[in-house]
Design a protein around this motif. Sequence first.
Motif, PDB file in Angstrom:
ATOM      1  N   ASP A 222       0.886  -1.223  -0.002  1.00 17.69           N
ATOM      2  CA  ASP A 222      -0.163   0.095   0.068  1.00 17.69           C
ATOM      3  C   ASP A 222       0.682   1.189   0.194  1.00 17.69           C
ATOM      4  O   ASP A 222       0.694   2.267  -0.641  1.00 17.69           O
ATOM      5  N   GLU A 223       1.884   1.250   0.781  1.00 18.17           N
ATOM      6  CA  GLU A 223       2.776   2.410   0.640  1.00 18.17           C
ATOM      7  C   GLU A 223       3.254   2.696  -0.370  1.00 18.17           C
ATOM      8  O   GLU A 223       3.456   3.788  -0.712  1.00 18.17           O
ATOM      9  N   GLN A 224       3.992   1.858  -1.119  1.00 23.61           N
ATOM     10  CA  GLN A 224       4.572   1.941  -2.307  1.00 23.61           C
ATOM     11  C   GLN A 224       3.540   2.400  -3.417  1.00 23.61           C
ATOM     12  O   GLN A 224       3.911   3.233  -4.487  1.00 23.61           O
ATOM     13  N   TYR A 225       2.380   1.895  -3.409  1.00 24.17           N
ATOM     14  CA  TYR A 225       1.234   2.263  -4.222  1.00 24.17           C
ATOM     15  C   TYR A 225       0.946   3.677  -4.236  1.00 24.17           C
ATOM     16  O   TYR A 225       0.742   4.214  -5.333  1.00 24.17           O
ATOM     17  N   PHE A 226       0.808   4.302  -2.987  1.00 20.97           N
ATOM     18  CA  PHE A 226       0.526   5.464  -2.643  1.00 20.97           C
ATOM     19  C   PHE A 226       1.818   6.657  -3.054  1.00 20.97           C
ATOM     20  O   PHE A 226       1.426   7.674  -3.585  1.00 20.97           O
TER      21      PHE A 226
ATOM     22  N   GLU B 150     -22.441   9.707   9.760  1.00 16.48           N
ATOM     23  CA  GLU B 150     -23.249  10.059   8.670  1.00 16.48           C
ATOM     24  C   GLU B 150     -23.046   9.102   7.468  1.00 16.48           C
ATOM     25  O   GLU B 150     -22.059   8.501   7.428  1.00 16.48           O
ATOM     26  N   LYS B 151     -24.305   9.061   6.572  1.00 13.65           N
ATOM     27  CA  LYS B 151     -24.097   8.284   5.562  1.00 13.65           C
ATOM     28  C   LYS B 151     -24.288   9.146   4.333  1.00 13.65           C
ATOM     29  O   LYS B 151     -24.598  10.220   4.501  1.00 13.65           O
ATOM     30  N   VAL B 152     -23.628   8.690   3.301  1.00 17.58           N
ATOM     31  CA  VAL B 152     -23.544   9.448   2.027  1.00 17.58           C
ATOM     32  C   VAL B 152     -24.683   8.901   0.843  1.00 17.58           C
ATOM     33  O   VAL B 152     -24.919   7.666   1.262  1.00 17.58           O
ATOM     34  N   ASP B 153     -24.936   9.932   0.119  1.00 17.31           N
ATOM     35  CA  ASP B 153     -26.017   9.554  -1.061  1.00 17.31           C
ATOM     36  C   ASP B 153     -25.401   9.129  -2.319  1.00 17.31           C
ATOM     37  O   ASP B 153     -25.997   8.335  -2.809  1.00 17.31           O
ATOM     38  N   ILE B 154     -24.184   9.386  -2.497  1.00 21.68           N
ATOM     39  CA  ILE B 154     -23.555   8.919  -3.687  1.00 21.68           C
ATOM     40  C   ILE B 154     -21.937   8.411  -3.489  1.00 21.68           C
ATOM     41  O   ILE B 154     -21.351   9.294  -2.728  1.00 21.68           O
ATOM     42  N   ILE B 155     -21.278   7.549  -3.888  1.00 19.35           N
ATOM     43  CA  ILE B 155     -20.056   7.463  -3.971  1.00 19.35           C
ATOM     44  C   ILE B 155     -19.315   7.507  -5.350  1.00 19.35           C
ATOM     45  O   ILE B 155     -19.854   6.928  -6.244  1.00 19.35           O
ATOM     46  N   VAL B 156     -18.540   8.367  -5.654  1.00 17.00           N
ATOM     47  CA  VAL B 156     -17.939   8.557  -6.715  1.00 17.00           C
ATOM     48  C   VAL B 156     -16.440   8.137  -6.877  1.00 17.00           C
ATOM     49  O   VAL B 156     -15.712   8.518  -5.934  1.00 17.00           O
ATOM     50  N   SER B 157     -15.890   7.312  -7.632  1.00 11.49           N
ATOM     51  CA  SER B 157     -14.720   7.102  -7.753  1.00 11.49           C
ATOM     52  C   SER B 157     -14.051   6.572  -8.961  1.00 11.49           C
ATOM     53  O   SER B 157     -14.865   6.215  -9.866  1.00 11.49           O
ATOM     54  N   GLU B 158     -12.739   6.984  -9.521  1.00 10.95           N
ATOM     55  CA  GLU B 158     -12.409   6.393 -10.848  1.00 10.95           C
ATOM     56  C   GLU B 158     -11.335   5.414 -10.260  1.00 10.95           C
ATOM     57  O   GLU B 158     -10.025   5.902  -9.970  1.00 10.95           O
ATOM     58  N   TRP B 159     -11.788   4.178 -10.136  1.00  8.67           N
ATOM     59  CA  TRP B 159     -10.748   3.213  -9.644  1.00  8.67           C
ATOM     60  C   TRP B 159     -10.286   2.311 -10.561  1.00  8.67           C
ATOM     61  O   TRP B 159      -9.200   1.296 -10.142  1.00  8.67           O
ATOM     62  N   MET B 160     -10.785   2.396 -11.791  1.00  7.85           N
ATOM     63  CA  MET B 160     -10.476   1.398 -12.874  1.00  7.85           C
ATOM     64  C   MET B 160      -8.892   1.112 -12.989  1.00  7.85           C
ATOM     65  O   MET B 160      -8.314   2.115 -13.273  1.00  7.85           O
ATOM     66  N   GLY B 161      -8.442   0.002 -13.080  1.00 12.22           N
ATOM     67  CA  GLY B 161      -7.098   0.074 -13.651  1.00 12.22           C
ATOM     68  C   GLY B 161      -6.753  -0.944 -14.970  1.00 12.22           C
ATOM     69  O   GLY B 161      -7.993  -1.268 -15.516  1.00 12.22           O
ATOM     70  N   PHE B 162      -5.643  -1.211 -15.324  1.00 12.79           N
ATOM     71  CA  PHE B 162      -5.360  -2.152 -16.643  1.00 12.79           C
ATOM     72  C   PHE B 162      -6.400  -3.234 -16.500  1.00 12.79           C
ATOM     73  O   PHE B 162      -6.335  -3.811 -15.303  1.00 12.79           O
ATOM     74  N   TYR B 163      -6.939  -3.570 -17.514  1.00 13.03           N
ATOM     75  CA  TYR B 163      -7.875  -4.936 -17.380  1.00 13.03           C
ATOM     76  C   TYR B 163      -8.963  -4.531 -16.487  1.00 13.03           C
ATOM     77  O   TYR B 163      -9.222  -5.801 -15.812  1.00 13.03           O
ATOM     78  N   LEU B 164      -9.143  -3.582 -15.884  1.00 15.50           N
ATOM     79  CA  LEU B 164     -10.333  -3.175 -15.044  1.00 15.50           C
ATOM     80  C   LEU B 164      -9.770  -3.291 -13.658  1.00 15.50           C
ATOM     81  O   LEU B 164      -9.792  -2.354 -12.834  1.00 15.50           O
TER      82      LEU B 164
ATOM     83  N   HIS C  50      -6.493  -4.145 -12.328  1.00 21.00           N
ATOM     84  CA  HIS C  50      -5.037  -4.110 -11.856  1.00 21.00           C
ATOM     85  C   HIS C  50      -5.152  -2.674 -10.650  1.00 21.00           C
ATOM     86  O   HIS C  50      -5.851  -1.623 -11.157  1.00 21.00           O
ATOM     87  N   GLU C  51      -4.490  -2.773  -9.887  1.00 18.85           N
ATOM     88  CA  GLU C  51      -4.046  -1.891  -8.830  1.00 18.85           C
ATOM     89  C   GLU C  51      -5.153  -2.267  -7.760  1.00 18.85           C
ATOM     90  O   GLU C  51      -4.975  -1.551  -6.383  1.00 18.85           O
ATOM     91  N   GLY C  52      -6.525  -2.958  -7.602  1.00 18.85           N
ATOM     92  CA  GLY C  52      -7.025  -3.341  -6.452  1.00 18.85           C
ATOM     93  C   GLY C  52      -7.786  -2.262  -5.902  1.00 18.85           C
ATOM     94  O   GLY C  52      -8.103  -2.389  -4.681  1.00 18.85           O
ATOM     95  N   MET C  53      -7.992  -1.035  -6.453  1.00 18.15           N
ATOM     96  CA  MET C  53      -8.519   0.109  -5.764  1.00 18.15           C
ATOM     97  C   MET C  53     -10.342  -0.259  -5.633  1.00 18.15           C
ATOM     98  O   MET C  53     -10.755   0.516  -4.756  1.00 18.15           O
ATOM     99  N   LEU C  54     -10.634  -1.075  -6.222  1.00 14.91           N
ATOM    100  CA  LEU C  54     -12.032  -1.455  -6.132  1.00 14.91           C
ATOM    101  C   LEU C  54     -12.296  -1.917  -4.710  1.00 14.91           C
ATOM    102  O   LEU C  54     -13.268  -1.807  -4.098  1.00 14.91           O
TER     103      LEU C  54
ATOM    104  N   ARG D  98      -2.861  -6.209  -5.170  1.00 17.31           N
ATOM    105  CA  ARG D  98      -3.292  -5.164  -6.097  1.00 17.31           C
ATOM    106  C   ARG D  98      -3.050  -5.512  -7.587  1.00 17.31           C
ATOM    107  O   ARG D  98      -3.336  -4.679  -8.534  1.00 17.31           O
ATOM    108  N   LYS D  99      -2.372  -6.700  -7.799  1.00 17.36           N
ATOM    109  CA  LYS D  99      -2.262  -7.323  -9.031  1.00 17.36           C
ATOM    110  C   LYS D  99      -3.023  -8.572  -9.159  1.00 17.36           C
ATOM    111  O   LYS D  99      -3.324  -9.310  -8.247  1.00 17.36           O
ATOM    112  N   TYR D 100      -3.031  -8.799 -10.375  1.00 19.22           N
ATOM    113  CA  TYR D 100      -3.655 -10.099 -10.874  1.00 19.22           C
ATOM    114  C   TYR D 100      -2.620 -11.107 -11.702  1.00 19.22           C
ATOM    115  O   TYR D 100      -1.979 -10.640 -12.346  1.00 19.22           O
ATOM    116  N   ASN D 101      -2.608 -12.454 -11.606  1.00 12.26           N
ATOM    117  CA  ASN D 101      -1.966 -13.313 -12.441  1.00 12.26           C
ATOM    118  C   ASN D 101      -3.291 -13.745 -13.420  1.00 12.26           C
ATOM    119  O   ASN D 101      -4.153 -14.403 -13.058  1.00 12.26           O
TER     120      ASN D 101
END
Length: 351
Positions: free
Chosen positions: A6-10, A111-125, A127-131, A309-312
């Motif tokens: 995680d630290e290296q990713y950030f 508190e709860k939120v009404d909407i979550i916005v994120s641009e989490w997609m990586g290569f082949y959707l 990659h990076e595991g941000m989802l 954060r990566k896939y085989n």
Amino acid sequence: MNSQVDEQYFVDYEDLEIHELMLKDRPRQEAYHNAILKNKQLFKDKVILDVGAGTGILSAFCAKAGAKRVYAVEASNLAKLALNVIEENGLSEVVKVIHSRVEDFSLPDDEKVDIIVSEWMGFYLLHEGMLDSVIFARNKFLKDGGLMFPTSATLYVAPCSVPSRYQYWDNVDGIKMNTFGEMLRNVKSHKPEITQIDADCLLHEGTVVSWFNLETVTLEELDNINLQEVVAIQKSGNHQGFCLWFDCGFPSSSGKFEDMTIFSTSPKAPETHWKQCIIVLPPNACEAMEENTPIAFKLSMQRNPNDVRKYNLEMEMLDSDDVEHPLPCNCFMTKCILTKAHLQTMDTDDE
């Protein structure tokens, strides 16, 4: 997640050139801009959570769309830049930038939120595991009936030609470089390649590997993704690899599918910084294919146990005679031709 990973990713994520690439990616920018600003009814007076806010531009879009409050959560030191961007645009009253991992973040008074916005997609959707972090945020912070931006994602695969790995080496400024090309292909066949291919390189329109409903998908569903399939080649060409790409869909204020913003990284769509993920076949597995030739394969995507954060990715070619074909199947095998004709006859009889 592993804290060292995680630290290296950030740290890597703080590279401004990465964000320059994303901010100049017009299909990406236009998809989020349109999905948010053309659906102001969904954002007006709502509380928004931006997971992995980066430079803060998506949070700024939400504020411009009329949000009451936007929590822009960014784990890297880029949070300082995001704060400056928000102040630069006079949005500090609405957008609150929080320098934190979303897993360590808490909303005031639960508190709860009404909407979550994120641009989490990586290569082949994936990659990076941000989802993973988006799912965590959804489970902890999203109201019942709340919205996800994007709300769905679809991963596709299709057999393809890879001329940059094959035909290119037939003639390099008048010199045959096929020996070099073959050595390079042997190396490349062990690791997927991120590159842009022409739409003409696709030998099939693509089949769905997996569809994700971002409102319900679980972490367990992301650990192992497997597809065994038979597809019939839709145009003659050299089968030299498999192409992976993804689409994302965003909610619309009308609730109608036709009004959704759909964002695609297909070779048929405008180029994005994600390009496509190409699994190049070893030379002995490549061959010229005629239209309607069946290709049977098994695709496996598994999280890397040493770096979640990566896939085989593993592609296995199968014998089309030994694998059950879909119904109907458009390939030229006799059994499929007869089955398709029988099904068409049944449809005619029903009419």
